[in-house]
Design a protein around this motif. Structure first.
Motif, PDB file in Angstrom:
ATOM      1  N   VAL A  88      92.887  34.942  19.270  1.00 54.66           N
ATOM      2  CA  VAL A  88      91.810  34.760  18.286  1.00 54.66           C
ATOM      3  C   VAL A  88      91.785  35.953  17.325  1.00 54.66           C
ATOM      4  O   VAL A  88      91.733  35.787  16.106  1.00 54.66           O
ATOM      5  CB  VAL A  88      90.436  34.610  18.991  1.00 54.66           C
ATOM      6  CG1 VAL A  88      89.300  34.591  17.961  1.00 54.66           C
ATOM      7  CG2 VAL A  88      90.399  33.337  19.838  1.00 54.66           C
ATOM      8  N   PHE A  89      91.854  37.171  17.891  1.00 54.58           N
ATOM      9  CA  PHE A  89      91.880  38.383  17.059  1.00 54.58           C
ATOM     10  C   PHE A  89      93.052  38.367  16.080  1.00 54.58           C
ATOM     11  O   PHE A  89      92.898  38.691  14.903  1.00 54.58           O
ATOM     12  CB  PHE A  89      92.006  39.638  17.933  1.00 54.58           C
ATOM     13  CG  PHE A  89      90.682  40.154  18.397  1.00 54.58           C
ATOM     14  CD1 PHE A  89      89.693  40.489  17.474  1.00 54.58           C
ATOM     15  CD2 PHE A  89      90.423  40.318  19.747  1.00 54.58           C
ATOM     16  CE1 PHE A  89      88.466  40.971  17.903  1.00 54.58           C
ATOM     17  CE2 PHE A  89      89.191  40.796  20.172  1.00 54.58           C
ATOM     18  CZ  PHE A  89      88.204  41.124  19.257  1.00 54.58           C
ATOM     19  N   MET A 130      94.688  35.872  14.875  1.00 49.79           N
ATOM     20  CA  MET A 130      94.518  34.897  13.792  1.00 49.79           C
ATOM     21  C   MET A 130      93.438  35.319  12.814  1.00 49.79           C
ATOM     22  O   MET A 130      93.549  35.092  11.605  1.00 49.79           O
ATOM     23  CB  MET A 130      94.231  33.524  14.379  1.00 49.79           C
ATOM     24  CG  MET A 130      95.533  32.901  14.902  1.00 49.79           C
ATOM     25  SD  MET A 130      95.344  31.173  15.294  1.00 49.79           S
ATOM     26  CE  MET A 130      95.095  31.307  17.020  1.00 49.79           C
ATOM     27  N   GLU A 131      92.375  35.956  13.354  1.00 55.76           N
ATOM     28  CA  GLU A 131      91.334  36.468  12.444  1.00 55.76           C
ATOM     29  C   GLU A 131      91.954  37.439  11.439  1.00 55.76           C
ATOM     30  O   GLU A 131      91.615  37.442  10.261  1.00 55.76           O
ATOM     31  CB  GLU A 131      90.227  37.177  13.235  1.00 55.76           C
ATOM     32  CG  GLU A 131      89.235  36.198  13.866  1.00 55.76           C
ATOM     33  CD  GLU A 131      88.192  36.900  14.735  1.00 55.76           C
ATOM     34  OE1 GLU A 131      88.353  38.100  15.023  1.00 55.76           O
ATOM     35  OE2 GLU A 131      87.221  36.233  15.145  1.00 55.76           O
TER      36      GLU A 131
END
Lengths: 449, 449
Positions: A300-301, A303-304
Motif C-alpha cells: 500500500v505504501f 503504491m501511495e
C-alpha cells in the motif's frame, strides 16, 4: 487385508462399555492386533477409551497407546494413576516408554518411574530421557542382542535365546569386547550357517556402521537410508554399545520432517493436524497471516508513493495482483526446489553456475509470459508501449523473485538455519513487496511519470 | 561414521581412470561400501563413471548403480552393451532389476533379458514387469524364504541355508501349503527356540498380514506402517505366495509421495530436482505460472469493471495485493492441513462440523487482522469508514478463502482425484480472483460507488 475395524464393532464396544460387559469386551478384543485396538480407541470418547485401557491387559494396551495421536494418549494417561501408567510402561520398549514419560508433567514423571518394578527398565528409561529428543540417543532403544567376541556359537545361541525374549525383533547381533565396546556384528544368517564350536571372534563381521549418541536424527536417517540399514547400533563417547535405532523410528522421523517442511511451505508454524482445536490451529496459522498483512501494507505504501501515475496509467495499478502472484509463485517454486535439493543433498556445483541457471530459467519463463501479456494487451486494446512496459517489468520481477527464492534458502542453510522457513509466506511476502516496487520503478523508467 | 568420500579420493580415482591404472583402481575400491562407490560415481563425469562400471565387479557396481540418480544411471547404461547390462542385472535383486529394465527402451529391454543367463531370474524379472509400477506387484521382490508346513524344523534349517544365499535379508520365513498358498509365517526367533524334530505346522504363526499383487502402493505403505512391519508377503488372486515387499522400498515410496505433494503445493508439476536441466525445470514450472498469469489477468478485468471507484477511493486499488495475499495464504494453509489430514487419514467428523470450525477459525484470524488494518488506517490518516470497509471485506475474503481451501480438496478426494493438486498455485490463483472480486463487491455495497 483380512481385518477391518467396522462401525458395527465400534458400536458393540461402546455398548459393552456402557453396560460394563467386561468379560465380553476382553474376549472380543483379545484376538485383534494392537494397531486395530488403537483404531478402536481413537473412535471412542475419552471416558470410553480410558475405561478400555484400564480393562485390557497392559501387554496389549501399551502398544496400542503408542499408535494413538499424542494429544489423545496424553489425555488418557491423565486419567490413570502413576501405578497404572507404570504398568503400561513395563510392557513398552524403552524408547517408547521414554517418549511417553517425556510427555508427562515433571512431578508425575518421577512418580511413574518410581513405580516401575523392573529396576533395569526404569534405569534405561532415565538414561534415554537424558539425551536430546532428535539425537540418536533420543531415538534409540536399549533392547538389543549383544554377544561377547570370546563366546562360541553354541554359547551364543543359548545366550541369544535368553536375550531375545526382551527384544521384539532381532535385526543383528552386536559383538562387543569385555569392556562392552562395539567390535562388529553377526547376522542371523551367519549364526545359522557357522559350526557350533566356532568362536564368535572367528566369524563376526568387524565392519559395522554405527552412530554416536549425540548424532542428529537427520544424520541417522541419512546414514540408514544410504546404507539400507534396518537397525544401527549407537555407541557413547568411549565406543561402548548403548543402544540401537531401528528403521521404524526413522520412518516416523522422515515422515515428520517431510510434514514439517510441507507445513512451513504452507505457512503453518507448528505441528498441527486437521482435527486440532480452533485455538491450536489459529496459533499455528495467524503469525504467518500477520506477516502477510504487513507485506500487504508495505505494498500500500509503495503504491501511495507512486500515485502520480494514477492519472495517466491507472491500468498499472490493476496489474499489481498479477505481479505479486508472479513474484510469489516463482519465488515459491525456486525455494521449494532448493530446499528439497538441500534436504536430499543434491545441490551441487558453484553458486555462479546456479545463478546463471536461475537467470536462464526465469528468462525463458519471463519471456513466454511476457509474450502472453502483450497478446492480452492487443486483445484488450491496450497501448503497445504500455503492454511492453508490463511485460518487461514482469520479466525483471520474475528474475529477481527466482534469485531471492534460490539464494535466501542457500544462505540460511550455510548459516545453519533450517532453509525450510524461507518457503511459503516468507518468500511470497518479501517477493510481493520487492516485486511491486520493482514493477513501478521500471514502469517509471520506461513511461516517465 | 568411519568412512567419508573425500575430494582427495575422487581426484585419485579420476587420475587413475585417466592413466588406466586398472589394478590400483580395483584394489582401492574393493574395500569400500557400494553406497560409497555410488557417491564416487556421482562425482565423476559420464565417461569416467562408465569406465569404472565396466572395470569393477558387477557384484559391487550393480548395487551402486541402484543408488544413483535415475537419469545418470540411464545414461551410464546407454553406454553398455546388452550383455554388460545383463551382467549387472544378474547381481541385482529382482525388484531392482525390474526397475532398471523398465527404464530401458523396449527393444534393448528384450535383448537384455535374453542375455540373462539365470533363466529363473529372467522369468522373475519378466513377471515383475507385468505388474503396475505403484502396486504391491510392482514394488515386491521375488527373493524370499519359503518353507512347507509339512517339514520339520531341522529340514527347514537345511532348506533355509540353501535359500538364504539368494536373499539379502531374512525378515520372516513364510509357510506355504503344497500348492504354494500362503499359510502363515515363522520368525527366526521361533526357529532358534523350537525343537529340531518339531514340524513347521506345530510352531508356525497362522496369522500373517499380506497384500494382494494389485494392492496400491499407498495402501501397502499404510498397512506396513500401521502394523510396524518390515516385510509383507504378496499373494496372487489364488492366494499363492508370489513375493514380498520390504520396508526399504516403502521408505522410498513414502519419501517420494511426500516430495510429490510438496512440489505440487509449490507449483511444480513434475518430479524435478535442483540439478535437472533448465528445460526440464521450465516444463515443470511454466504451466503453473501461466495459470497464475491468467488469474492475474482475471484480476485486471475485475478492477477495470470497478474503475468508477478510482476517482473517490483510489486507495481501494492499493489494497488489492494485500487482499490477494491474504486470500492466497489462508487458502494454502487450509488446503495444506486438509490434504495432509486426508493423506494421514485423520480428517474425521461431519462436513458441517468442519464448516463451522473453518468459519470459527477464519473469524478469529479475520477479526484480529481487521483490527490491525484499522490501527494502520488510523496511523496512516485513512477515513474510518474506509478502514472499516477494508477490514470487513478482508474478513469476508478470509472466510471464503478458508472454505475454498478446505472443501475443494475434500471434494476432489471424494471424487477419487489426488487432493494435493488443489494446493499451491491452484488455490492461490482461484482465491486471488474470488478474493479481489469479493473485496470490491463488498466495498461497493458499503461505500456505494
Amino acid at each position: 487385508m483380512q481385518f477391518q475395524v467396522s462401525n458395527d464393532l465400534i458400536e458393540q464396544v461402546r455398548h459393552l462399555i456402557k453396560t460394563e460387559g467386561d468379560k465380553e469386551l476382553r474376549e472380543m478384543l483379545s484376538e485383534i492386533h494392537f494397531a486395530d485396538v488403537a483404531e478402536v480407541l481413537s473412535e471412542l470418547n475419552l471416558t470410553e477409551a480410558t475405561y478400555l485401557v484400564k480393562l485390557l491387559e497392559s501387554e496389549k494396551t501399551s502398544e496400542a497407546l503408542m499408535e494413538l495421536e499424542e494429544d489423545f494418549r496424553e489425555r488418557i494417561l491423565e486419567n490413570l494413576s502413576a501405578k497404572e501408567i507404570a504398568e503400561e510402561l513395563e510392557e513398552m520398549d524403552t524408547d517408547d516408554a521414554a517418549d511417553v514419560v517425556a510427555e508427562l508433567p515433571d512431578q508425575l514423571a518421577e512418580e511413574v518411574i518410581a513405580e516401575i518394578e523392573d529396576e533395569k527398565h526404569a534405569e534405561d528409561i532415565k538414561e534415554l530421557l537424558s539425551y536430546g529428543e532428535d539425537t540418536a540417543g533420543g531415538l534409540m532403544a536399549k533392547e538389543l542382542v549383544r554377544v561377547k567376541e570370546t563366546w562360541t556359537i553354541a554359547g551364543c545361541v543359548r545366550e541369544m535365546r535368553r536375550q531375545a525374549k526382551n527384544v521384539t525383533r532381532v535385526h543383528s547381533i552386536y559383538v562387543v569386547d569385555k569392556e562392552d565396546k562395539l567390535k562388529g556384528r553377526l547376522s542371523l544368517k551367519d549364526l545359522l550357517t557357522a559350526p557350533a564350536k566356532a568362536h564368535i571372534s572367528d566369524v563376526y563381521i568387524p565392519k559395522v556402521d554405527y552412530v554416536n549418541v549425540d548424532t542428529e536424527g537427520e544424520e541417522v536417517a541419512r546414514v540408514m537410508q544410504k546404507y539400507d540399514l534396518e537397525a544401527i547400533p549407537v555407541v557413547d563417547h568411549e565406543g561402548v554399545l548403548v543402544g540401537r535405532v531401528t528403521i521404524d523410528d526413522i520412518v516416523d522421523f522422515i515422515k515428520d520432517e517431510a510434514e514439517k517442511d510441507y507445513q512451513l511451505a504452507a505457512g503453518i508454524s507448528q505441528d498441527v493436524e486437521a482435527d486440532d482445536s480452533v485455538w491450536e490451529l489459529t496459533r499455528a496459522r495467524l503469525p504467518w497471516l500477520v506477516l502477510g498483512l504487513f507485506g500487504g501494507l508495505g505494498s500500500v505504501f509503495i503504491m501511495e508513493s507512486f500515485d502520480v501515475a494514477l492519472a495517466k496509467y491507472k491500468e498499472l495499478f490493476f496489474f499489481t495482483p498479477l505481479i505479486a502472484a508472479m513474484a510469489g509463485n516463482v519465488g515459491v517454486q525456486s525455494s521449494a526446489i532448493i530446499v528439497q535439493g538441500l534436504a536430499n543433498d543434491n545441490v551441487k556445483g558453484s553458486l555462479l553456475n546456479r545463478l546463471i541457471k536461475e537467470i536462464g530459467l526465469s528468462l525463458i519463463s519471463g519471456v513466454t509470459l511476457g509474450v502472453l501479456v502483450i497478446l492480452f494487451g492487443l486483445l484488450d486494446g491496450m497501448d503497445l508501449l504500455f503492454s511492453f512496459t508490463i511485460a518487461i517489468s514482469m520479466l525483471c520481477v520474475i528474475i529477481v523473485a527466482a534469485l531471492i527464492g534460490t539464494f535466501v534458502p542457500i544462505i540460511l542453510d550455510k548459516r545453519g538455519i533450517d532453509p525450510a522457513i524461507a518457503t511459503g509466506p516468507f518468500i511470497t511476502t518479501s517477493n510481493d513487496i520487492f516485486g511491486i516496487f520493482l514493477f513501478f520503478y521500471i514502469a517509471k523508467l520506461i513511461l516517465g511519470f
